[in-house]
Design an enzyme around this catalytic site. Structure first.
Site: not given
Length: 490
Positions: A72, A27, A291, A244, A172-173
């Protein structure tokens, strides 16, 4: 000393281990790209400006796939800013990480780097500040042969043949309030469906990943997955999950992270299958854990407290042997769901909570979490096996009671090779009776172990004794992760 039994049989397969499970993630964040994989003028830089020493470590790590450009970052990214002559590219403000993006590395540079490294690219499109047309345009730029606006621009920029990018993330997210363009589940689902439809009209051969929850404890978890899949089931191929695990000081809870990931994956599979059943679809949605990693500390940084600049360091963790044991345990959970989790991305690849750290102008080095990933990527071949573990539990504040011992195994039918990965989450050593049902014997010829209080690199593991009745006894250190490579002999 605690005792536990592990039973496995090469007759009982979960499914093939997709090589894309051993992916990672690049990223435009911190020093992942600039002074990470890319540093013109570095003594190890190749003719394209990419660091050959880092590329060598990526190869040794065993990475097969790389997701790009975010994260992000992608939700504010204009991909057009990163193509064409470098001297004509703008310097732009990065909304995600409040930095300056020089756009020296863009789509062509990344895809060229991936191709030279033999890596499968997994591209993400911006569904935060942009939408359907821009997503379809990027697929055209990457995958169309020529004769159209964007494919001809790629050819004019020096790449005659299409890149044939096979995998695409639809944003993404998007469930996260921190995300630029954050929206609700239904609104995101409709946008992702229409963007995915347009992208597959450009290239019907691509596969698409829709956004699942950013983590298990999101307030919309479950509802988000169900509503997004209600809208996208017919266009989506994979549903993402991000995981995570933070070392917050509760050692037992941190060591139990693999059990939490195992439960998280099970919940997402159940939700996806429930939507498929309700819709009456024969198609099955698989998962992309694109991720995942461990954190040594809370990664939150007050980005407003510093002036924006290029490649400002972010979350450059120094990992310990304890972190390596937990990383190995997370790999156990992923392998135990290899029938449904087809894609995995250790996040990130370089410098930002990464297995590889670099110094600008200096050397690149391996972190402790490098080793379990490299061992699993090398040894886990063929099919994932059903493993049955019987033993005591460990009490944790964070996850409740979790099994003290976890295990995953693979079997390569062509070579007869068996790989076994075992975590002892307990503070006590463990005696494991490994029962390997089926014909023949199991001969261990390569074994390594990591301990939470030991050296930062794996040590040869010799504490195993084969018995005549199809049982191998393993003596595992406390708080350890062990990888065993064996051969099935008829």
């Amino acid at each position: 000393m605690l005792t536990a039994d592990i039973t496995l049989s090469t007759y009982f397969h979960r499914g093939p281990v997709d090589r894309r499970l051993f992916g990672s993630f690049v990223e435009h964040m911190g020093r992942c790209v600039y002074t990470g994989i890319y540093e013109p003028g570095h003594p190890a830089a190749d003719e394209h400006g990419f660091r050959a020493d880092v590329a060598d470590l990526v190869r040794e790590l065993g990475v097969t796939l790389v997701r790009y450009p975010g994260g992000n970052f992608v939700s504010g990214y204009r991909w057009e800013d990163g193509v064409g002559p470098r001297e004509s590219r703008p310097r732009t403000f990065d909304l995600a990480w409040r930095g300056i993006e020089p756009n020296e590395v863009g789509t062509d540079e990344f895809l060229g780097w991936a191709a030279r490294g033999g890596l499968t690219p997994m591209m993400a499109v911006n569904l935060g500040t942009r939408g359907i047309q821009e997503a379809a345009d990027l697929v055209e730029y990457c995958n169309a042969p020529g004769g159209t606006r964007w494919s001809d621009l790629r050819r004019a920029n020096g790449t005659a043949e299409p890149y044939r990018v096979p995998l695409w993330c639809l944003g993404n997210e998007m469930d996260g309030p921190w995300q630029i363009g954050h929206t609700g589940a239904r609104e995101y689902g409709v946008l992702a469906r229409e963007a995915g439809k347009a992208m597959k009209l450009v290239d019907p051969g691509i596969e698409l990943v829709v956004c699942g929850s950013s983590h298990r404890h999101m307030p919309t978890f479950g509802y988000w997955e169900a509503e997004v899949l209600e809208q996208t089931y017919d266009v989506a191929d994979y549903l993402s999950l991000h995981a995570y695990y933070l070392n917050d000081g509760e050692r037992a809870g941190y060591l139990g992270s693999g059990a939490a990931l195992d439960a998280f994956i099970g919940d997402v599979i159940a939700t996806a299958d429930a939507v498929g059943a309700r819709l009456g679809r024969g198609k099955r949605i698989n998962l992309s854990c694109d991720e995942w990693n461990v954190w040594t500390r809370d990664p939150y940084v007050d980005l407003t407290a510093r002036e924006p600049d290029v490649a400002l360091p972010l979350t450059e963790h120094e990992y310990t042997p304890l972190d390596a044991v937990v990383t190995g345990d997370l790999l156990v959970a992923l392998l135990n769901h290899a029938d449904r989790v087809r894609i995995g991305c250790l996040s990130l690849l370089v410098n930002v909570s990464a297995p590889i750290l670099t110094e600008a102008g200096g050397p690149a080095r391996k972190q402790t979490i490098f080793y379990p990933f490299a061992l699993a990527a090398r040894m886990a071949r063929g099919h994932s096996l059903h493993t049955v573990v019987a033993g005591p539990e460990v009490a944790t504040v964070r996850h409740g009671d979790v099994p003290a011992v976890a295990a995953a195994a693979t079997h390569d039918e062509d070579t007869g090779e068996v790989a076994l990965f075992v975590t002892n989450r307990s503070a006590e050593p463990a005696e494991i009776r490994l029962r390997h049902a089926g014909p023949g014997t199991l001969k261990i010829h390569d074994a390594w172990t990591l301990t939470a209080s030991g050296t930062p690199v794996p040590k040869p593991f010799t504490r195993h004794v084969a018995a005549d009745d199809g049982v191998t006894v393993l003596h595992l250190p406390a708080e350890s992760w062990t990888a065993l490579h064996a051969q099935r002999k008829d």
